[in-house]
Design a protein around this motif. Sequence first.
Motif, PDB file in Angstrom:
ATOM      1  N   GLN A 151      -9.621  16.007  -5.024  1.00 31.91           N
ATOM      2  CA  GLN A 151      -9.749  16.117  -6.663  1.00 31.91           C
ATOM      3  C   GLN A 151      -9.164  14.728  -7.060  1.00 31.91           C
ATOM      4  OE1 GLN A 151      -8.287  18.692  -4.945  1.00 31.91           O
ATOM      5  NE2 GLN A 151      -8.835  20.589  -6.125  1.00 31.91           N
ATOM      6  N   GLY A 152      -8.507  14.116  -6.591  1.00 28.16           N
ATOM      7  CA  GLY A 152      -7.814  12.744  -7.050  1.00 28.16           C
ATOM      8  C   GLY A 152      -6.474  12.680  -6.772  1.00 28.16           C
ATOM      9  N   VAL A 153      -5.720  12.278  -7.831  1.00 26.54           N
ATOM     10  CA  VAL A 153      -4.226  11.807  -7.481  1.00 26.54           C
ATOM     11  C   VAL A 153      -3.361  12.319  -8.711  1.00 26.54           C
ATOM     12  CG1 VAL A 153      -2.715   9.772  -7.306  1.00 26.54           C
ATOM     13  CG2 VAL A 153      -5.052   9.782  -6.447  1.00 26.54           C
ATOM     14  N   VAL A 154      -2.084  12.693  -8.304  1.00 28.55           N
ATOM     15  CA  VAL A 154      -1.081  12.902  -9.249  1.00 28.55           C
ATOM     16  C   VAL A 154       0.111  12.151  -9.010  1.00 28.55           C
ATOM     17  CG1 VAL A 154       0.245  14.893 -10.063  1.00 28.55           C
ATOM     18  CG2 VAL A 154      -1.930  15.271  -9.165  1.00 28.55           C
ATOM     19  N   LEU A 155       0.341  11.323 -10.011  1.00 24.28           N
ATOM     20  CA  LEU A 155       1.676  10.654  -9.806  1.00 24.28           C
ATOM     21  C   LEU A 155       2.878  10.976 -10.781  1.00 24.28           C
ATOM     22  CD1 LEU A 155      -0.121   7.066 -10.463  1.00 24.28           C
ATOM     23  CD2 LEU A 155       0.569   8.214  -8.063  1.00 24.28           C
ATOM     24  N   GLU A 156       4.080  10.837 -10.250  1.00 27.36           N
ATOM     25  CA  GLU A 156       5.157  11.243 -11.074  1.00 27.36           C
ATOM     26  C   GLU A 156       5.965  10.108 -11.202  1.00 27.36           C
ATOM     27  OE1 GLU A 156       8.582  14.028  -9.989  1.00 27.36           O
ATOM     28  OE2 GLU A 156       7.081  15.493 -10.512  1.00 27.36           O
ATOM     29  N   LEU A 157       6.625   9.728 -12.379  1.00 25.59           N
ATOM     30  CA  LEU A 157       7.442   8.472 -12.834  1.00 25.59           C
ATOM     31  C   LEU A 157       8.770   9.196 -13.291  1.00 25.59           C
ATOM     32  CD1 LEU A 157       4.174   7.553 -13.148  1.00 25.59           C
ATOM     33  CD2 LEU A 157       5.288   5.250 -12.825  1.00 25.59           C
ATOM     34  N   GLN A 158       9.941   8.359 -13.369  1.00 26.13           N
ATOM     35  CA  GLN A 158      10.949   8.669 -14.091  1.00 26.13           C
ATOM     36  C   GLN A 158      11.742   7.501 -14.688  1.00 26.13           C
ATOM     37  OE1 GLN A 158      13.847  11.167 -11.328  1.00 26.13           O
ATOM     38  NE2 GLN A 158      12.807  13.017 -12.316  1.00 26.13           N
ATOM     39  N   LEU A 159      12.164   7.945 -15.834  1.00 25.66           N
ATOM     40  CA  LEU A 159      13.239   7.056 -16.498  1.00 25.66           C
ATOM     41  C   LEU A 159      14.536   7.830 -16.892  1.00 25.66           C
ATOM     42  CD1 LEU A 159      13.721   4.187 -18.115  1.00 25.66           C
ATOM     43  CD2 LEU A 159      12.891   5.391 -20.028  1.00 25.66           C
ATOM     44  N   THR A 211       0.737  -1.266   0.086  1.00 29.73           N
ATOM     45  CA  THR A 211      -0.189  -0.038   0.192  1.00 29.73           C
ATOM     46  C   THR A 211       1.024   1.304   0.050  1.00 29.73           C
ATOM     47  OG1 THR A 211      -1.595  -1.216   1.376  1.00 29.73           O
ATOM     48  CG2 THR A 211      -1.919   1.247   1.300  1.00 29.73           C
ATOM     49  N   LEU A 212       0.670   1.925  -1.214  1.00 33.50           N
ATOM     50  CA  LEU A 212       1.735   3.249  -1.078  1.00 33.50           C
ATOM     51  C   LEU A 212       1.192   4.502  -0.799  1.00 33.50           C
ATOM     52  CD1 LEU A 212       3.015   2.080  -4.781  1.00 33.50           C
ATOM     53  CD2 LEU A 212       4.185   1.598  -2.796  1.00 33.50           C
ATOM     54  N   SER A 213      -0.079   4.596  -0.772  1.00 33.33           N
ATOM     55  CA  SER A 213      -1.005   5.732  -0.017  1.00 33.33           C
ATOM     56  C   SER A 213      -2.198   5.338   0.201  1.00 33.33           C
ATOM     57  CB  SER A 213      -0.668   6.889  -0.980  1.00 33.33           C
ATOM     58  OG  SER A 213      -1.541   6.661  -2.154  1.00 33.33           O
ATOM     59  N   ASN A 214      -3.003   6.249   0.775  1.00 32.28           N
ATOM     60  CA  ASN A 214      -4.529   5.795   0.785  1.00 32.28           C
ATOM     61  C   ASN A 214      -5.468   5.506  -0.467  1.00 32.28           C
ATOM     62  OD1 ASN A 214      -4.448   6.803   3.486  1.00 32.28           O
ATOM     63  ND2 ASN A 214      -4.927   8.991   2.860  1.00 32.28           N
ATOM     64  N   ALA A 215      -5.000   5.995  -1.631  1.00 33.71           N
ATOM     65  CA  ALA A 215      -5.486   5.661  -2.967  1.00 33.71           C
ATOM     66  C   ALA A 215      -4.577   4.663  -3.907  1.00 33.71           C
ATOM     67  CB  ALA A 215      -5.858   6.715  -3.717  1.00 33.71           C
ATOM     68  N   VAL A 216      -3.409   4.648  -3.609  1.00 37.65           N
ATOM     69  CA  VAL A 216      -2.498   3.934  -4.542  1.00 37.65           C
ATOM     70  C   VAL A 216      -1.919   2.624  -3.816  1.00 37.65           C
ATOM     71  CG1 VAL A 216      -0.560   4.048  -5.980  1.00 37.65           C
ATOM     72  CG2 VAL A 216      -1.879   6.150  -5.471  1.00 37.65           C
ATOM     73  N   ARG A 241      11.451  -0.105 -17.812  1.00 40.91           N
ATOM     74  CA  ARG A 241      10.819  -0.021 -16.243  1.00 40.91           C
ATOM     75  C   ARG A 241      11.203   1.326 -15.578  1.00 40.91           C
ATOM     76  NH1 ARG A 241      11.672  -0.734 -11.037  1.00 40.91           N
ATOM     77  NH2 ARG A 241       9.959  -1.925  -9.399  1.00 40.91           N
ATOM     78  N   TRP A 242      10.120   2.150 -15.322  1.00 41.37           N
ATOM     79  CA  TRP A 242      10.173   3.334 -14.897  1.00 41.37           C
ATOM     80  C   TRP A 242      10.037   3.476 -13.207  1.00 41.37           C
ATOM     81  CZ3 TRP A 242       9.078   8.465 -17.722  1.00 41.37           C
ATOM     82  CH2 TRP A 242       8.957   8.091 -18.974  1.00 41.37           C
ATOM     83  N   GLN A 243      10.821   4.479 -12.533  1.00 42.00           N
ATOM     84  CA  GLN A 243      10.368   4.602 -11.155  1.00 42.00           C
ATOM     85  C   GLN A 243       9.294   5.315 -10.748  1.00 42.00           C
ATOM     86  OE1 GLN A 243      12.699   2.794  -8.971  1.00 42.00           O
ATOM     87  NE2 GLN A 243      13.641   1.993 -10.837  1.00 42.00           N
ATOM     88  N   LEU A 244       8.502   4.898  -9.801  1.00 47.96           N
ATOM     89  CA  LEU A 244       7.694   5.905  -9.349  1.00 47.96           C
ATOM     90  C   LEU A 244       8.408   6.906  -8.266  1.00 47.96           C
ATOM     91  CD1 LEU A 244       4.542   6.700  -8.693  1.00 47.96           C
ATOM     92  CD2 LEU A 244       4.585   5.153  -6.729  1.00 47.96           C
ATOM     93  N   THR A 245       8.319   8.250  -8.630  1.00 49.83           N
ATOM     94  CA  THR A 245       9.007   9.207  -7.683  1.00 49.83           C
ATOM     95  C   THR A 245       8.031  10.003  -6.655  1.00 49.83           C
ATOM     96  OG1 THR A 245       9.115  10.610  -9.550  1.00 49.83           O
ATOM     97  CG2 THR A 245      11.055   9.221  -9.196  1.00 49.83           C
ATOM     98  N   ASN A 246       6.847  10.109  -7.231  1.00 51.42           N
ATOM     99  CA  ASN A 246       6.097  11.075  -6.157  1.00 51.42           C
ATOM    100  C   ASN A 246       4.617  10.590  -6.386  1.00 51.42           C
ATOM    101  OD1 ASN A 246       5.656  13.004  -4.109  1.00 51.42           O
ATOM    102  ND2 ASN A 246       4.999  14.393  -5.799  1.00 51.42           N
ATOM    103  N   ILE A 247       3.828  10.602  -5.221  1.00 49.16           N
ATOM    104  CA  ILE A 247       2.406  10.376  -5.388  1.00 49.16           C
ATOM    105  C   ILE A 247       1.803  11.882  -4.469  1.00 49.16           C
ATOM    106  CG2 ILE A 247       0.208   9.253  -4.208  1.00 49.16           C
ATOM    107  CD1 ILE A 247       2.169   6.779  -4.152  1.00 49.16           C
ATOM    108  N   GLU A 248       0.897  12.483  -4.914  1.00 52.67           N
ATOM    109  CA  GLU A 248      -0.010  13.437  -4.326  1.00 52.67           C
ATOM    110  C   GLU A 248      -1.577  13.332  -4.288  1.00 52.67           C
ATOM    111  OE1 GLU A 248       2.892  17.139  -6.143  1.00 52.67           O
ATOM    112  OE2 GLU A 248       0.578  17.273  -6.346  1.00 52.67           O
ATOM    113  N   GLU A 249      -2.130  13.081  -3.267  1.00 49.22           N
ATOM    114  CA  GLU A 249      -3.380  12.955  -3.169  1.00 49.22           C
ATOM    115  C   GLU A 249      -4.119  14.208  -2.611  1.00 49.22           C
ATOM    116  OE1 GLU A 249      -3.008   8.254  -2.075  1.00 49.22           O
ATOM    117  OE2 GLU A 249      -4.831   9.401  -1.284  1.00 49.22           O
TER     118      GLU A 249
END
Length: 297
Positions: A116-124, A12-17, A105-113
């Motif tokens: 209104q919803g969720v913002v994800l950031e991934l990096q390669l 479980t990475l966050s409430n929604a993710v 394969r990308w890395q998950l670098t940030n989650i904002e909840e």
Amino acid sequence: MISHLSLTKVDTLSNAVSLQVDSNGFEFLIIEHNKLSAALTLHGAHLIHFQKKGEQPLIWLSKTAKFNEKTAIRGGVPICWPWFGDADGKSNEKLPGHGFARINRWQLTNIEESDQGVVLELQLKSSEETLKLWPFQFELTLKVTLHKQLTLELITKNSGDKAFAYRGALHTYFNISAPEVIEVSGLNRYFYNSLKQKQRETGDTTLLIDQAIDSIYEKSASNIQLNDKQFQKKLTISNSGNDSEVIWTPWVEGAKALSDMPDNGYQSMLCIESAITQGEGEKVAAGKTHSLSTSIC
Ligand code: TA6
């Protein structure tokens, strides 16, 4: 559009993710928010599902899509980078079609909840492997905003000491009710027909979907509208940083030829892509960044 996937939650990475895996350990980020649901794979930072509560899924995913480290996923929003189509316009089995970003394969670098919803950031980032395919150092960041609007922003940073130029696309597969009730409007009059050796043609700014289409439209001066009369849905697609919009449907024969698309798959999908396809592409000087985005509401 992902209920057919049998996944097991591993973190479980966050409430929604949450991080979930299939029977082969293939990794999925599953987003369950009171206003929407969504899913991405770390492979390719590939959005494969987005659905707002009480609405049809916005994004189409092939029921026979393959989920493995070597294959681009059929459907969703493939990240085509650092080239579009065949590398340098010539087919080359060593250089994957539509670039390598969507099969890494990308890395998950940030989650904002928020409510209104969720913002994800991934990096390669560039690696020994990517440098063999494309001799430039880079940092790619994908920012996925899952709110009442869906926004994908691909930020290309040139982290090396020499300028490079890239082409690519946010290759969005839209979920549609049926081709015959669809209308795409707001297109530029000028387009290149990839089914006819890319001759430059003049067409209408509105397109009906009644045959195989593989067209690169010069960038529209306005937003693109996707009107689905059966879903009673008018989507507004706002692209930036692009030099063209690509419209693709494989139609009957094209769908049959794809092993990862059901024969009738063309009846429920249409690609409308925010793309960089012209000339050498977008030049990014050493240390500089460029943003390509698509926002759908
Ligand atoms: O975006 C249109 C296109 O370039 C078509 O020519 C077709 O090849 C489509 O992309 C799908 O490409 P893919 O490599 O994902 O099978």
